[in-house]
Scaffold this motif. Sequence first.
Motif, PDB file in Angstrom:
ATOM      1  N   UNK A  80       0.901  -1.480   0.096  1.00  0.00           N
ATOM      2  CA  UNK A  80      -0.046  -0.134   0.135  1.00  0.00           C
ATOM      3  C   UNK A  80       0.877   1.320   0.156  1.00  0.00           C
ATOM      4  N   UNK A  81       2.244   1.082   0.085  1.00  0.00           N
ATOM      5  CA  UNK A  81       3.044   2.394   0.096  1.00  0.00           C
ATOM      6  C   UNK A  81       2.780   2.971  -1.162  1.00  0.00           C
ATOM      7  N   UNK A  82       2.968   4.401  -1.208  1.00  0.00           N
ATOM      8  CA  UNK A  82       2.685   5.135  -2.216  1.00  0.00           C
ATOM      9  C   UNK A  82       3.712   5.016  -3.480  1.00  0.00           C
ATOM     10  N   UNK A  85       9.411   2.002  -4.925  1.00  0.00           N
ATOM     11  CA  UNK A  85      10.614   2.132  -3.917  1.00  0.00           C
ATOM     12  C   UNK A  85      10.076   2.051  -2.424  1.00  0.00           C
ATOM     13  N   UNK A  86       9.126   2.784  -1.961  1.00  0.00           N
ATOM     14  CA  UNK A  86       8.898   2.642  -0.640  1.00  0.00           C
ATOM     15  C   UNK A  86       8.142   1.183  -0.187  1.00  0.00           C
ATOM     16  N   UNK A  87       7.336   0.826  -1.336  1.00  0.00           N
ATOM     17  CA  UNK A  87       6.926  -0.499  -1.027  1.00  0.00           C
ATOM     18  C   UNK A  87       7.887  -1.754  -0.773  1.00  0.00           C
ATOM     19  N   UNK A 138       2.275 -10.637  -6.090  1.00  0.00           N
ATOM     20  CA  UNK A 138       1.626  -9.393  -5.859  1.00  0.00           C
ATOM     21  C   UNK A 138       2.853  -8.370  -5.806  1.00  0.00           C
ATOM     22  N   UNK A 139       4.005  -8.624  -5.564  1.00  0.00           N
ATOM     23  CA  UNK A 139       4.962  -7.517  -5.689  1.00  0.00           C
ATOM     24  C   UNK A 139       4.981  -7.220  -7.034  1.00  0.00           C
TER      25      UNK A 139
END
Length: 199
Positions: A80-82, A85-87, A138-139
């Motif tokens: 759910x990270x924006x 990279x943050x994910x 999912x990734x």
Amino acid sequence: MHTSQIGRPRTFDAEAALERAMMVFWAQGYEGASLADLTEAMGISRKSLYAAYGNKEDLFRKALQRYEEGPGGYATEALEAPTAREAAVAFLAGAARATTMPALPAGCLGVQGALATGETGRVAHDALTEWRAHGQALLRERFQLAVREGDLPAEADPERIARYVMTIANGLAVQAAGGASCEDLQEVADAAMRNWPPA
């Protein structure tokens, strides 16, 4: 809390018992967890285990699902990270934390559960292979979205990036099982992110 063995079935907390079964599988792996270990930890008889959860294979699948929703829940949250990279950062940081939590078995149920299984552990091996593949898928979908949105370069390969992140996460779990600390694993995760595709 019920001491009587007579009466209506399921005079126990099925969720709490499943939590304890998850801990046994996590600590001992599928084949290492005997029915005696499981029933003792769960505080129930074999008959109650079969009635409530099915056979050992069914119980393992339910325990794996519980792990995914509990200690392994960081994976879903990371997606759910924006940004992509943050994910990835959140996914690896979550793996480092989840595999080194105090008072819980070291490592990851999804990795350790069937690293070394014979024929009797084939079902668990296959279930975990499928579980890890689903996580990687999912990734990949998250990174495909990032390419479409311009968050990742158009030439980026979502499949390769997903495999990279999942491989690092699985490696962190193995290192955790060997005694590595969360801080040690986070350093590895940080180093892995230096190979992230440039914007």
